[in-house]
Design a protein around this motif. Structure first.
Motif, PDB file in Angstrom:
ATOM      1  N   HIS A  60      65.168   8.501 -64.152  1.00 18.99           N
ATOM      2  CA  HIS A  60      65.196   9.894 -63.685  1.00 18.99           C
ATOM      3  C   HIS A  60      64.664  10.002 -62.261  1.00 18.99           C
ATOM      4  O   HIS A  60      64.912  10.993 -61.591  1.00 18.99           O
ATOM      5  CB  HIS A  60      64.401  10.799 -64.633  1.00 18.99           C
ATOM      6  CG  HIS A  60      62.945  10.488 -64.698  1.00 18.99           C
ATOM      7  ND1 HIS A  60      62.453   9.436 -65.441  1.00 18.99           N
ATOM      8  CD2 HIS A  60      61.884  11.076 -64.097  1.00 18.99           C
ATOM      9  CE1 HIS A  60      61.137   9.403 -65.300  1.00 18.99           C
ATOM     10  NE2 HIS A  60      60.764  10.383 -64.488  1.00 18.99           N
ATOM     11  N   ARG A  61      63.998   8.975 -61.761  1.00 19.39           N
ATOM     12  CA  ARG A  61      63.443   8.994 -60.411  1.00 19.39           C
ATOM     13  C   ARG A  61      64.442   8.528 -59.354  1.00 19.39           C
ATOM     14  O   ARG A  61      64.074   8.331 -58.196  1.00 19.39           O
ATOM     15  CB  ARG A  61      62.188   8.117 -60.348  1.00 19.39           C
ATOM     16  CG  ARG A  61      61.076   8.633 -61.228  1.00 19.39           C
ATOM     17  CD  ARG A  61      59.839   7.782 -61.136  1.00 19.39           C
ATOM     18  NE  ARG A  61      58.873   8.221 -62.144  1.00 19.39           N
ATOM     19  CZ  ARG A  61      58.051   7.399 -62.768  1.00 19.39           C
ATOM     20  NH1 ARG A  61      58.038   6.115 -62.482  1.00 19.39           N
ATOM     21  NH2 ARG A  61      57.215   7.873 -63.673  1.00 19.39           N
ATOM     22  N   VAL A  62      65.698   8.363 -59.737  1.00 23.22           N
ATOM     23  CA  VAL A  62      66.723   7.919 -58.792  1.00 23.22           C
ATOM     24  C   VAL A  62      67.739   9.041 -58.593  1.00 23.22           C
ATOM     25  O   VAL A  62      68.269   9.597 -59.556  1.00 23.22           O
ATOM     26  CB  VAL A  62      67.421   6.636 -59.279  1.00 23.22           C
ATOM     27  CG1 VAL A  62      68.420   6.140 -58.244  1.00 23.22           C
ATOM     28  CG2 VAL A  62      66.392   5.544 -59.599  1.00 23.22           C
ATOM     29  N   VAL A  63      67.987   9.371 -57.326  1.00 18.52           N
ATOM     30  CA  VAL A  63      68.911  10.447 -56.946  1.00 18.52           C
ATOM     31  C   VAL A  63      69.837   9.937 -55.849  1.00 18.52           C
ATOM     32  O   VAL A  63      69.648   8.833 -55.337  1.00 18.52           O
ATOM     33  CB  VAL A  63      68.130  11.690 -56.450  1.00 18.52           C
ATOM     34  CG1 VAL A  63      67.277  12.272 -57.572  1.00 18.52           C
ATOM     35  CG2 VAL A  63      67.258  11.362 -55.254  1.00 18.52           C
ATOM     36  N   ASN A  64      70.821  10.737 -55.475  1.00 22.60           N
ATOM     37  CA  ASN A  64      71.691  10.284 -54.389  1.00 22.60           C
ATOM     38  C   ASN A  64      70.999  10.510 -53.040  1.00 22.60           C
ATOM     39  O   ASN A  64      69.902  11.056 -52.978  1.00 22.60           O
ATOM     40  CB  ASN A  64      73.081  10.918 -54.477  1.00 22.60           C
ATOM     41  CG  ASN A  64      73.178  12.303 -53.881  1.00 22.60           C
ATOM     42  OD1 ASN A  64      72.188  12.931 -53.519  1.00 22.60           O
ATOM     43  ND2 ASN A  64      74.388  12.796 -53.766  1.00 22.60           N
ATOM     44  N   HIS A  65      71.650  10.110 -51.959  1.00 21.91           N
ATOM     45  CA  HIS A  65      71.017  10.145 -50.625  1.00 21.91           C
ATOM     46  C   HIS A  65      70.605  11.549 -50.182  1.00 21.91           C
ATOM     47  O   HIS A  65      69.696  11.712 -49.392  1.00 21.91           O
ATOM     48  CB  HIS A  65      71.947   9.511 -49.586  1.00 21.91           C
ATOM     49  CG  HIS A  65      73.159  10.337 -49.306  1.00 21.91           C
ATOM     50  ND1 HIS A  65      74.249  10.354 -50.141  1.00 21.91           N
ATOM     51  CD2 HIS A  65      73.429  11.184 -48.300  1.00 21.91           C
ATOM     52  CE1 HIS A  65      75.152  11.181 -49.656  1.00 21.91           C
ATOM     53  NE2 HIS A  65      74.678  11.701 -48.535  1.00 21.91           N
ATOM     54  N   ALA A  66      71.263  12.569 -50.717  1.00 22.87           N
ATOM     55  CA  ALA A  66      70.935  13.952 -50.364  1.00 22.87           C
ATOM     56  C   ALA A  66      69.921  14.570 -51.325  1.00 22.87           C
ATOM     57  O   ALA A  66      69.569  15.734 -51.197  1.00 22.87           O
ATOM     58  CB  ALA A  66      72.204  14.797 -50.338  1.00 22.87           C
ATOM     59  N   GLY A  67      69.485  13.781 -52.314  1.00 26.64           N
ATOM     60  CA  GLY A  67      68.523  14.288 -53.286  1.00 26.64           C
ATOM     61  C   GLY A  67      69.160  14.949 -54.496  1.00 26.64           C
ATOM     62  O   GLY A  67      68.467  15.513 -55.325  1.00 26.64           O
ATOM     63  N   ARG A  68      70.488  14.860 -54.596  1.00 28.97           N
ATOM     64  CA  ARG A  68      71.185  15.518 -55.718  1.00 28.97           C
ATOM     65  C   ARG A  68      70.919  14.772 -57.021  1.00 28.97           C
ATOM     66  O   ARG A  68      70.950  13.543 -57.079  1.00 28.97           O
ATOM     67  CB  ARG A  68      72.684  15.585 -55.461  1.00 28.97           C
ATOM     68  CG  ARG A  68      73.397  16.475 -56.487  1.00 28.97           C
ATOM     69  CD  ARG A  68      74.884  16.533 -56.275  1.00 28.97           C
ATOM     70  NE  ARG A  68      75.436  15.311 -56.849  1.00 28.97           N
ATOM     71  CZ  ARG A  68      76.357  14.550 -56.258  1.00 28.97           C
ATOM     72  NH1 ARG A  68      76.845  14.869 -55.088  1.00 28.97           N
ATOM     73  NH2 ARG A  68      76.794  13.468 -56.840  1.00 28.97           N
ATOM     74  N   LEU A  69      70.692  15.543 -58.062  1.00 31.02           N
ATOM     75  CA  LEU A  69      70.480  14.986 -59.388  1.00 31.02           C
ATOM     76  C   LEU A  69      71.777  14.441 -59.958  1.00 31.02           C
ATOM     77  O   LEU A  69      72.866  14.800 -59.507  1.00 31.02           O
ATOM     78  CB  LEU A  69      69.934  16.071 -60.321  1.00 31.02           C
ATOM     79  CG  LEU A  69      68.630  16.740 -59.888  1.00 31.02           C
ATOM     80  CD1 LEU A  69      68.262  17.836 -60.879  1.00 31.02           C
ATOM     81  CD2 LEU A  69      67.510  15.733 -59.739  1.00 31.02           C
ATOM     82  N   ALA A  70      71.658  13.595 -60.957  1.00 29.21           N
ATOM     83  CA  ALA A  70      72.834  13.032 -61.620  1.00 29.21           C
ATOM     84  C   ALA A  70      73.572  14.143 -62.361  1.00 29.21           C
ATOM     85  O   ALA A  70      72.963  14.873 -63.153  1.00 29.21           O
ATOM     86  CB  ALA A  70      72.431  11.936 -62.586  1.00 29.21           C
ATOM     87  N   PRO A  71      74.872  14.298 -62.110  1.00 28.18           N
ATOM     88  CA  PRO A  71      75.637  15.351 -62.789  1.00 28.18           C
ATOM     89  C   PRO A  71      75.630  15.154 -64.307  1.00 28.18           C
ATOM     90  O   PRO A  71      75.769  14.044 -64.794  1.00 28.18           O
ATOM     91  CB  PRO A  71      77.058  15.194 -62.233  1.00 28.18           C
ATOM     92  CG  PRO A  71      76.928  14.340 -61.028  1.00 28.18           C
ATOM     93  CD  PRO A  71      75.686  13.525 -61.194  1.00 28.18           C
ATOM     94  N   ASP A  89      66.503  23.158 -54.065  1.00 21.84           N
ATOM     95  CA  ASP A  89      67.257  24.129 -54.851  1.00 21.84           C
ATOM     96  C   ASP A  89      67.397  23.580 -56.268  1.00 21.84           C
ATOM     97  O   ASP A  89      66.787  22.573 -56.605  1.00 21.84           O
ATOM     98  CB  ASP A  89      68.622  24.447 -54.206  1.00 21.84           C
ATOM     99  CG  ASP A  89      69.540  23.251 -54.082  1.00 21.84           C
ATOM    100  OD1 ASP A  89      69.584  22.397 -55.008  1.00 21.84           O
ATOM    101  OD2 ASP A  89      70.243  23.134 -53.058  1.00 21.84           O
ATOM    102  N   GLU A  90      68.201  24.200 -57.066  1.00 23.10           N
ATOM    103  CA  GLU A  90      68.339  23.849 -58.487  1.00 23.10           C
ATOM    104  C   GLU A  90      68.709  22.384 -58.724  1.00 23.10           C
ATOM    105  O   GLU A  90      68.257  21.779 -59.698  1.00 23.10           O
ATOM    106  CB  GLU A  90      69.403  24.762 -59.125  1.00 23.10           C
ATOM    107  CG  GLU A  90      69.462  24.687 -60.623  1.00 23.10           C
ATOM    108  CD  GLU A  90      68.253  25.322 -61.306  1.00 23.10           C
ATOM    109  OE1 GLU A  90      68.002  24.970 -62.466  1.00 23.10           O
ATOM    110  OE2 GLU A  90      67.574  26.158 -60.701  1.00 23.10           O
ATOM    111  N   ASN A  91      69.514  21.801 -57.846  1.00 21.50           N
ATOM    112  CA  ASN A  91      70.036  20.450 -58.077  1.00 21.50           C
ATOM    113  C   ASN A  91      69.643  19.410 -57.045  1.00 21.50           C
ATOM    114  O   ASN A  91      70.151  18.299 -57.078  1.00 21.50           O
ATOM    115  CB  ASN A  91      71.568  20.497 -58.154  1.00 21.50           C
ATOM    116  CG  ASN A  91      72.038  21.291 -59.341  1.00 21.50           C
ATOM    117  OD1 ASN A  91      71.584  21.076 -60.455  1.00 21.50           O
ATOM    118  ND2 ASN A  91      72.941  22.228 -59.107  1.00 21.50           N
TER     119      ASN A  91
END
Length: 102
Positions: A60-71, A89-91
């Protein structure tokens, strides 16, 4: 064609994920770079999508380069909030505040 994913690579990726401190996030690309595979961020994502088969890791501590959560992974936001991670923001995680400085 040589098989790209093997057990050693999987455990290399998961061992880096295991090192991400609580309250911090890393990107798929950051993890790929740390294991010497700069251009394999998608491979990191693929491994993490199957991590449950190898044990318990803080994916859960891994996100994309923009900080977006896993869809489609609703629990990820909750887990990060529990650790004190702030969001833009939310995502999207606030990467300036929360990115792991490894």
């Amino acid at each position: 064609m040589k098989k790209i994913m093997n057990e050693q690579l999987i455990y290399e990726i998961l061992s880096v994920v295991e090192e991400i401190p609580k309250g911090k996030v890393a990107t798929y690309g950051q993890i790929a770079s740390l294991i010497g595979r700069d251009k394999n961020a998608r491979l990191v994502g693929k491994v993490l999508s199957q991590a449950e088969f190898y044990g318990r890791y803080p994916c859960h501590r891994v996100v994309n380069h923009a900080g977006r959560l896993a869809p489609g992974w609703q629990e990820q936001r909750f887990l990060l909030l529990e650790e004190g991670v702030s969001f833009k923001d939310e995502n999207h995680v606030d990467m300036k505040e929360n990115q792991w400085d490894c």
